[in-house]
Design an enzyme around this catalytic site. Structure first.
Site, short mmCIF file in Angstrom:
data_model
loop_
_atom_site.label_atom_id
_atom_site.label_comp_id
_atom_site.label_asym_id
_atom_site.label_seq_id
_atom_site.Cartn_x
_atom_site.Cartn_y
_atom_site.Cartn_z
N LYS A 226 0.82 -1.22 0.00
CA LYS A 226 0.00 0.00 0.00
C LYS A 226 0.85 1.27 0.00
O LYS A 226 2.04 1.25 0.29
CB LYS A 226 -0.97 -0.03 1.20
CG LYS A 226 -2.15 -0.97 0.91
CD LYS A 226 -3.25 -0.89 1.93
CE LYS A 226 -4.38 -1.85 1.53
NZ LYS A 226 -5.42 -1.93 2.57
N ARG A 260 -3.59 -9.99 5.16
CA ARG A 260 -4.18 -10.02 3.81
C ARG A 260 -3.10 -9.57 2.84
O ARG A 260 -2.69 -8.41 2.87
CB ARG A 260 -5.41 -9.10 3.76
CG ARG A 260 -6.13 -9.13 2.41
CD ARG A 260 -7.32 -8.17 2.41
NE ARG A 260 -8.02 -8.19 1.14
CZ ARG A 260 -7.63 -7.50 0.06
NH1 ARG A 260 -6.57 -6.73 0.09
NH2 ARG A 260 -8.33 -7.60 -1.06
#
Ligand code: PT1
Length: 284
Positions: A226, A260
């Site tokens: 991210k 995740r």
């Protein structure tokens, strides 16, 4: 507080006494990182097979990108991408749990009927009023994620008085609503990158253990490649695996039970090393 350590995924028990990896399987043409992009169903199936071989215990199927600025996908298109793949994976890999990343009640319902074992919703029921009732009807565990705004607008100007207490208050309010509807198995997710500045994200990461210690619920961390990593390191998502690994160790030290990830093999290695560090805490 005693931590809930198993999720009941339609009779299949997912043990969270030790942390597990959830592999990302995006069936979208516009995922934020190539590693998760598998429009062709055969390719998606093979990618799932690889992630399971590498040690993923959950495969998270997503048919609509929720990265910052992503367009919404029409309902029929999302159903078409997600439901057949969920059936195929549930039939081929009974030893793992298929989760479905959707905010739509119709997709949640069809995916549950096709064999999904977890419902993962980035919107906390805010984008479809029928989602919470559908989660309750399914009897499946639910990933409750915090987001400020919507994927289209969330990164424009995120503001919090105190991000950690606001996310905690949100979890307490929403778990209360979910329990009233009859949802018993809930996983908390602070929603890294969902309406948060880089500083907000690192404050949440640094205080992650608060959420499980106050509620007794397991926490999922979605950090993989991210922008909170890319911005600090001045790299692009393709170059952000090492940074992801470093933050995964922090998340595990803060008690995260589900990672995740795009890169299953590397995340499983971090868990093994974290377990070795934990074992080193016992005296002599
Ligand atoms: C997540 C998550 C998700 N993330 C859960 N589901 C995405 N439960 C999709 C960036 O800042 O963290 N938890 N489903 C992907 N969304 C993003 C958000 C991707 C932000 C990238 C960024 O780069």
């Amino acid at each position: 507080m005693m931590q809930q350590s198993t999720l009941n995924c339609r009779g299949r028990l997912l043990d969270l006494s030790a942390p597990v990896v959830m592999g990302i399987l995006n069936v979208t043409p516009d995922s934020f990182f190539d590693g998760g992009r598998h429009e062709d169903p055969d390719h998606a199936f093979r990618q799932a097979e690889k992630m399971i071989r590498e040690g993923a215990r959950i495969i998270d199927v997503g048919g609509a990108s929720s990265r910052p600025g992503a367009d919404t996908v029409p309902e029929e298109e999302e159903l078409r991408r997600v439901v057949p793949l969920v059936s195929q994976l549930a039939a081929a890999f009974p030893e793992i749990v298929v989760s479905v990343d959707t905010w739509r009640a119709s997709v949640a319902r069809e995916a549950a009927a096709a064999g999904a074992g977890i419902l993962n919703d980035i919107s906390a029921g805010c984008m479809d009023d029928n989602l919470y009732p559908e989660v309750a009807k399914s009897g499946l565990p639910y990933v409750l994620m915090h987001m400020q705004g919507t994927p289209a607008t969330m990164q424009q100007a995120p503001v919090y008085d105190d991000v950690v207490t606001e996310v905690l208050d949100f979890f307490i309010a929403e778990t209360g609503r979910l329990r009233t509807l009859g949802v018993t198995d809930i996983v908390l997710d602070p929603g890294f990158g969902f309406g948060k500045t880089v500083e907000h994200n690192y404050r949440l990461l640094n205080h992650l253990s608060l959420f499980s210690s106050v509620t007794g619920l397991p926490v999922l961390a979605g950090l993989s490649r991210k922008s909170m990593i890319c911005k600090v390191l001045k790299v692009n998502p393709a170059q952000a695996l090492n940074g992801t690994t470093a933050l995964h160790m922090v998340a595990l030290q803060q008690g995260a039970k589900i990672l995740r990830v795009h890169d299953v093999k590397e995340a499983v290695e971090v868990i093994r090393l974290w377990e070795a560090v934990e074992a080193g805490k016992t005296c002599s």
